[in-house]
Design a protein around this motif. Structure first.
Motif, PDB file in Angstrom:
ATOM      1  N   GLY A 169       0.927  -1.637   0.339  1.00 38.98           N
ATOM      2  CA  GLY A 169       0.171   0.013   0.366  1.00 38.98           C
ATOM      3  C   GLY A 169       0.826   1.143  -0.116  1.00 38.98           C
ATOM      4  N   SER A 170       0.991   2.223   0.446  1.00 41.59           N
ATOM      5  CA  SER A 170       1.487   3.439   1.313  1.00 41.59           C
ATOM      6  C   SER A 170       2.229   3.204   2.004  1.00 41.59           C
ATOM      7  CB  SER A 170       0.436   4.480   1.271  1.00 41.59           C
ATOM      8  OG  SER A 170      -0.323   4.099   2.470  1.00 41.59           O
ATOM      9  N   ALA A 171       2.778   2.095   2.369  1.00 38.33           N
ATOM     10  CA  ALA A 171       4.191   1.775   3.477  1.00 38.33           C
ATOM     11  C   ALA A 171       5.335   1.300   2.377  1.00 38.33           C
ATOM     12  CB  ALA A 171       3.676   0.986   4.626  1.00 38.33           C
ATOM     13  N   ILE A 172       6.321   1.490   2.725  1.00 38.80           N
ATOM     14  CA  ILE A 172       7.826   1.372   2.028  1.00 38.80           C
ATOM     15  C   ILE A 172       8.574   1.033   3.717  1.00 38.80           C
ATOM     16  CG2 ILE A 172       9.575   1.381   1.064  1.00 38.80           C
ATOM     17  CD1 ILE A 172       7.902   3.467  -0.240  1.00 38.80           C
ATOM     18  N   ALA A 173       9.233  -0.160   3.750  1.00 36.39           N
ATOM     19  CA  ALA A 173      10.684  -0.442   4.716  1.00 36.39           C
ATOM     20  C   ALA A 173      11.184  -1.012   3.979  1.00 36.39           C
ATOM     21  CB  ALA A 173       9.777  -1.533   5.594  1.00 36.39           C
ATOM     22  N   THR A 174      12.689  -0.032   4.426  1.00 34.93           N
ATOM     23  CA  THR A 174      14.294  -0.858   3.523  1.00 34.93           C
ATOM     24  C   THR A 174      15.005  -1.606   4.873  1.00 34.93           C
ATOM     25  OG1 THR A 174      15.002   1.574   4.507  1.00 34.93           O
ATOM     26  CG2 THR A 174      14.705   0.275   1.935  1.00 34.93           C
ATOM     27  N   ALA A 175      15.316  -2.533   5.110  1.00 35.21           N
ATOM     28  CA  ALA A 175      16.519  -2.963   6.982  1.00 35.21           C
ATOM     29  C   ALA A 175      17.520  -1.688   6.026  1.00 35.21           C
ATOM     30  CB  ALA A 175      16.496  -4.493   6.169  1.00 35.21           C
ATOM     31  N   PHE A 176      17.847  -1.769   5.276  1.00 33.77           N
ATOM     32  CA  PHE A 176      19.459  -1.268   5.170  1.00 33.77           C
ATOM     33  C   PHE A 176      19.155   1.188   5.524  1.00 33.77           C
ATOM     34  CE2 PHE A 176      17.498  -2.128   1.140  1.00 33.77           C
ATOM     35  CZ  PHE A 176      17.080  -0.872   0.243  1.00 33.77           C
ATOM     36  N   HIS A 177      19.770   1.764   5.041  1.00 31.46           N
ATOM     37  CA  HIS A 177      19.862   2.753   5.390  1.00 31.46           C
ATOM     38  C   HIS A 177      19.738   4.224   4.162  1.00 31.46           C
ATOM     39  CE1 HIS A 177      20.062   3.036   9.584  1.00 31.46           C
ATOM     40  NE2 HIS A 177      20.865   2.066   9.849  1.00 31.46           N
ATOM     41  N   PRO A 178      18.844   4.433   3.276  1.00 30.72           N
ATOM     42  CA  PRO A 178      18.904   4.657   2.215  1.00 30.72           C
ATOM     43  C   PRO A 178      19.227   6.611   2.576  1.00 30.72           C
ATOM     44  CG  PRO A 178      16.703   4.588   2.575  1.00 30.72           C
ATOM     45  CD  PRO A 178      17.353   3.591   3.810  1.00 30.72           C
ATOM     46  N   GLU A 179      18.835   6.993   3.156  1.00 32.71           N
ATOM     47  CA  GLU A 179      19.840   8.398   3.735  1.00 32.71           C
ATOM     48  C   GLU A 179      20.668   8.741   3.872  1.00 32.71           C
ATOM     49  OE1 GLU A 179      19.207   5.995   7.800  1.00 32.71           O
ATOM     50  OE2 GLU A 179      18.331   5.621   5.890  1.00 32.71           O
ATOM     51  N   ILE A 180      21.706   7.510   4.043  1.00 33.61           N
ATOM     52  CA  ILE A 180      23.430   7.744   3.752  1.00 33.61           C
ATOM     53  C   ILE A 180      24.439   7.272   2.733  1.00 33.61           C
ATOM     54  CG2 ILE A 180      22.862   7.615   6.248  1.00 33.61           C
ATOM     55  CD1 ILE A 180      24.584   4.555   6.100  1.00 33.61           C
ATOM     56  N   SER A 181      23.447   7.483   1.785  1.00 33.49           N
ATOM     57  CA  SER A 181      23.443   7.326   0.240  1.00 33.49           C
ATOM     58  C   SER A 181      23.779   8.746  -0.328  1.00 33.49           C
ATOM     59  CB  SER A 181      23.217   6.091  -0.375  1.00 33.49           C
ATOM     60  OG  SER A 181      21.838   6.278  -1.140  1.00 33.49           O
ATOM     61  N   SER A 182      24.204   8.561  -1.559  1.00 36.75           N
ATOM     62  CA  SER A 182      23.784   9.938  -2.657  1.00 36.75           C
ATOM     63  C   SER A 182      22.693   9.381  -3.337  1.00 36.75           C
ATOM     64  CB  SER A 182      24.646   9.787  -3.110  1.00 36.75           C
ATOM     65  OG  SER A 182      25.075   8.915  -3.720  1.00 36.75           O
TER      66      SER A 182
END
Length: 194
Positions: A169-182
């Protein structure tokens, strides 16, 4: 202007703020109900899932957050955020609660301790392109219901491949940290739902 909140009770809040601001959205830190009520989307950052759970309850945000997600609030959870978005949890501490937003079972700290943190090359299943991901004491998805879209998998220390990015639905989940990459694809996926 679109406003995206970053749950700012604990964890890597600033990194998500920087990523989202770079994508042209207004970003606010969410610590109070009035702030939660004012956002068009929400990021639950990485950090310590047990601490976040306790603080959500202490700040009386847990039930309102469950209600907003249930009403379709686009949400992205990274690492500890994935743990919080799960329906079921393995290896949590006694009494630890989740937000029951994605029908999946997540194993907390599945990839090991802090010293087992790693950078891994994945395939982003949406378009088959490579994605570099950073795992820090990361969870994985043990199982998920039909209807949960697997966006990426990785090989765990058990030698098996496990989902490490999902959407329901409108929920996304990642086990990794996308915010510390470009790489902005995960955040762009959230923004596409606003």
């Amino acid at each position: 202007m679109t406003t995206v909140g970053v749950l700012a009770l604990q964890g890597d809040v600033r990194e998500h703020e920087v990523m989202l601001s770079g994508l042209g959205v207004e970003v606010v830190r969410v610590r109070r109900l009035s702030e939660l009520d004012a956002v068009d989307g929400l990021v639950i950052p990485g950090g310590e899932s047990t601490t976040m759970d306790k603080l959500l309850r202490a700040f009386d945000l847990r039930d309102p957050l469950i209600a907003r997600i249930g009403d379709g609030l686009p949400v992205l959870g990274s690492c500890a955020g994935m743990v919080l978005l799960a329906r079921d949890l393995r290896d949590g501490i006694e009494g630890q609660l989740t937000l029951d937003a994605i029908p999946m079972t997540v194993r907390r700290n599945a990839f090991g301790r802090q010293v087992d943190s790693a950078e891994v090359d994945l395939v982003w299943e949406i378009d088959g392109s490579p994605m570099h991901a950073t795992f820090i004491r990361a969870p994985w998805v043990e199982s998920c219901d039909e209807g949960v879209e697997v966006l990426a998998t990785a090989t765990g220390p058990d030698g098996e491949r496990h989902p490490v990015a999902v959407r329901h639905g409108s929920a996304i989940a990642t086990a990794f940290h996308p915010e510390i990459s470009s790489d902005t694809r995960v955040h762009e996926l959230l923004l596409a739902q606003l």
